[in-house]
Scaffold this motif. Structure first.
Motif, PDB file in Angstrom:
ATOM      1  N   ASP A  40       0.822  -1.213   0.000  1.00  0.00           N
ATOM      2  CA  ASP A  40       0.000   0.000   0.000  1.00  0.00           C
ATOM      3  C   ASP A  40       0.854   1.261   0.000  1.00  0.00           C
ATOM      4  O   ASP A  40       0.534   2.242  -0.679  1.00  0.00           O
ATOM      5  CB  ASP A  40      -0.923   0.020   1.225  1.00  0.00           C
ATOM      6  CG  ASP A  40      -2.016  -1.041   1.168  1.00  0.00           C
ATOM      7  OD1 ASP A  40      -2.270  -1.573   0.058  1.00  0.00           O
ATOM      8  OD2 ASP A  40      -2.605  -1.350   2.218  1.00  0.00           O
ATOM      9  N   ILE A  41       1.958   1.249   0.740  1.00  0.00           N
ATOM     10  CA  ILE A  41       2.791   2.452   0.804  1.00  0.00           C
ATOM     11  C   ILE A  41       3.558   2.633  -0.498  1.00  0.00           C
ATOM     12  O   ILE A  41       3.741   3.760  -0.987  1.00  0.00           O
ATOM     13  CB  ILE A  41       3.735   2.442   2.039  1.00  0.00           C
ATOM     14  CG1 ILE A  41       4.296   3.842   2.299  1.00  0.00           C
ATOM     15  CG2 ILE A  41       4.858   1.445   1.897  1.00  0.00           C
ATOM     16  CD1 ILE A  41       3.299   4.865   2.790  1.00  0.00           C
ATOM     17  N   ILE A  42       3.991   1.521  -1.099  1.00  0.00           N
ATOM     18  CA  ILE A  42       4.652   1.624  -2.413  1.00  0.00           C
ATOM     19  C   ILE A  42       3.682   2.215  -3.432  1.00  0.00           C
ATOM     20  O   ILE A  42       4.042   3.090  -4.232  1.00  0.00           O
ATOM     21  CB  ILE A  42       5.176   0.242  -2.877  1.00  0.00           C
ATOM     22  CG1 ILE A  42       6.339  -0.209  -1.982  1.00  0.00           C
ATOM     23  CG2 ILE A  42       5.609   0.292  -4.344  1.00  0.00           C
ATOM     24  CD1 ILE A  42       6.791  -1.642  -2.222  1.00  0.00           C
ATOM     25  N   GLN A  43       2.418   1.769  -3.403  1.00  0.00           N
ATOM     26  CA  GLN A  43       1.408   2.300  -4.317  1.00  0.00           C
ATOM     27  C   GLN A  43       1.162   3.782  -4.049  1.00  0.00           C
ATOM     28  O   GLN A  43       1.001   4.577  -4.982  1.00  0.00           O
ATOM     29  CB  GLN A  43       0.101   1.521  -4.173  1.00  0.00           C
ATOM     30  CG  GLN A  43      -0.968   1.901  -5.194  1.00  0.00           C
ATOM     31  CD  GLN A  43      -0.567   1.548  -6.617  1.00  0.00           C
ATOM     32  OE1 GLN A  43      -0.077   0.451  -6.881  1.00  0.00           O
ATOM     33  NE2 GLN A  43      -0.764   2.484  -7.546  1.00  0.00           N
ATOM     34  N   ALA A  44       1.133   4.159  -2.777  1.00  0.00           N
ATOM     35  CA  ALA A  44       0.923   5.572  -2.425  1.00  0.00           C
ATOM     36  C   ALA A  44       2.076   6.433  -2.937  1.00  0.00           C
ATOM     37  O   ALA A  44       1.857   7.551  -3.440  1.00  0.00           O
ATOM     38  CB  ALA A  44       0.775   5.725  -0.914  1.00  0.00           C
ATOM     39  N   LYS A  80      13.233   7.023  -4.995  1.00  0.00           N
ATOM     40  CA  LYS A  80      11.894   6.882  -5.564  1.00  0.00           C
ATOM     41  C   LYS A  80      11.928   6.426  -7.027  1.00  0.00           C
ATOM     42  O   LYS A  80      10.904   6.022  -7.573  1.00  0.00           O
ATOM     43  CB  LYS A  80      11.115   8.198  -5.428  1.00  0.00           C
ATOM     44  CG  LYS A  80      10.696   8.471  -3.974  1.00  0.00           C
ATOM     45  CD  LYS A  80       9.782   7.372  -3.437  1.00  0.00           C
ATOM     46  CE  LYS A  80       9.253   7.641  -2.049  1.00  0.00           C
ATOM     47  NZ  LYS A  80      10.203   7.376  -0.968  1.00  0.00           N
ATOM     48  N   ALA A  81      13.097   6.450  -7.659  1.00  0.00           N
ATOM     49  CA  ALA A  81      13.204   5.876  -9.000  1.00  0.00           C
ATOM     50  C   ALA A  81      12.870   4.387  -8.963  1.00  0.00           C
ATOM     51  O   ALA A  81      12.317   3.835  -9.916  1.00  0.00           O
ATOM     52  CB  ALA A  81      14.614   6.093  -9.569  1.00  0.00           C
ATOM     53  N   ASP A  82      13.179   3.745  -7.847  1.00  0.00           N
ATOM     54  CA  ASP A  82      12.869   2.320  -7.690  1.00  0.00           C
ATOM     55  C   ASP A  82      11.359   2.080  -7.719  1.00  0.00           C
ATOM     56  O   ASP A  82      10.894   1.034  -8.178  1.00  0.00           O
ATOM     57  CB  ASP A  82      13.427   1.791  -6.367  1.00  0.00           C
ATOM     58  CG  ASP A  82      14.943   1.762  -6.343  1.00  0.00           C
ATOM     59  OD1 ASP A  82      15.565   1.802  -7.417  1.00  0.00           O
ATOM     60  OD2 ASP A  82      15.507   1.711  -5.231  1.00  0.00           O
ATOM     61  N   VAL A  83      10.595   3.038  -7.204  1.00  0.00           N
ATOM     62  CA  VAL A  83       9.133   2.905  -7.172  1.00  0.00           C
ATOM     63  C   VAL A  83       8.572   2.940  -8.590  1.00  0.00           C
ATOM     64  O   VAL A  83       7.742   2.102  -8.974  1.00  0.00           O
ATOM     65  CB  VAL A  83       8.499   4.022  -6.317  1.00  0.00           C
ATOM     66  CG1 VAL A  83       6.975   3.979  -6.430  1.00  0.00           C
ATOM     67  CG2 VAL A  83       8.937   3.883  -4.856  1.00  0.00           C
ATOM     68  N   ILE A  84       9.026   3.901  -9.393  1.00  0.00           N
ATOM     69  CA  ILE A  84       8.549   3.995 -10.784  1.00  0.00           C
ATOM     70  C   ILE A  84       8.940   2.737 -11.538  1.00  0.00           C
ATOM     71  O   ILE A  84       8.142   2.152 -12.274  1.00  0.00           O
ATOM     72  CB  ILE A  84       9.141   5.237 -11.490  1.00  0.00           C
ATOM     73  CG1 ILE A  84       8.854   6.513 -10.703  1.00  0.00           C
ATOM     74  CG2 ILE A  84       8.603   5.335 -12.910  1.00  0.00           C
ATOM     75  CD1 ILE A  84       7.484   7.073 -10.822  1.00  0.00           C
ATOM     76  N   ALA A  85      10.184   2.293 -11.361  1.00  0.00           N
ATOM     77  CA  ALA A  85      10.658   1.091 -12.059  1.00  0.00           C
ATOM     78  C   ALA A  85       9.865  -0.147 -11.648  1.00  0.00           C
ATOM     79  O   ALA A  85       9.610  -1.034 -12.466  1.00  0.00           O
ATOM     80  CB  ALA A  85      12.141   0.888 -11.776  1.00  0.00           C
TER      81      ALA A  85
END
Length: 219
Positions: free
Chosen positions: A171-175, A192-197
């Motif tokens: 949920d936090i990654i999605q947020a 946060k580049a890891d989140v987009i990837a």
């Protein structure tokens, strides 16, 4: 609900500041953020403050409360710019909010810096306690880096007061993704580049070496 929030029993000797400013911060963040982020930020305050206690640091709980509660406000559409890092958006929102209170400008700057640097590992820990402990709280609640330094009873008390969703990790990654997907370039050089990837398999992140090689300099 605000009264209930501030009336929560102290955990390991730490309590939410019971001041006009702290109540206003609670109300603003509760009205601005999702429950997921509000509870997360509340836990970050407790984990950060308890970490400060463990490290023997002296800090103003009101300033730490401001930094921890505002640290993810930049993920919300109402406070998200088109081209700034979300951390800076949150820091700017906190500064704007705090300027209407009679705070020393240097204290507002500490809150701003604590928010702006909370995803930049390796630096905040050497700075003012408000800055260091904002990151410490985030690293505990999101990454679990200091999980074993907190007794079971302390962790359970914090989560009992401000529950994690059953699937908090996802949920936090999605947020994070929802808050930054419209400006992927702002993730260059940060975590946060890891989140987009993770969410966009075909995402090509910025490359530091490519920037150097493609500059207008010769040789």
């Amino acid at each position: 609900m605000t009264k209930t929030h501030h009336a929560i029993s102290a955990i390991s000797g730490i309590a939410i500041p019971n001041s006009t400013l702290a109540h206003a911060i609670t109300e603003f963040v509760r009205d601005t953020e999702t429950e997921l982020l509000f509870n997360h930020s509340s836990r970050v305050f407790f984990f950060g403050a308890i970490a400060g206690q463990q490290r023997g640091l002296t800090f103003n709980p009101e300033l730490l409360y401001a930094a921890t509660m505002f640290h993810d406000v930049g993920l919300m559409p109402s406070h998200s710019s088109a081209d700034l890092r979300f951390e800076v958006d949150g820091a700017n929102a906190a500064r704007d909010f705090l300027q209407s209170y009679n705070l020393d400008p240097s204290d507002i700057e500490k809150v701003w810096t604590g928010i702006a640097l909370h995803t930049t590992p390796g630096v905040p820990e050497f700075m003012h306690p408000v800055i260091a402990l904002t990151t410490a709280g985030v690293e505990m609640d999101v990454l679990g880096l200091t999980y074993d330094r907190f007794p079971d009873a302390t962790r359970e008390a914090v989560v009992g007061a401000f529950p994690r969703t059953p699937a908090f990790k996802e949920d936090i990654i999605q947020a994070f993704y929802d808050g930054i997907k419209h400006k992927p370039d702002t993730t260059f050089g940060n975590v946060k580049a890891d989140v987009i990837a993770d969410k966009e398999p075909h995402f090509h992140r910025g490359n530091f070496c490519s920037v150097i090689r493609c500059s207008h300099w010769h040789g």
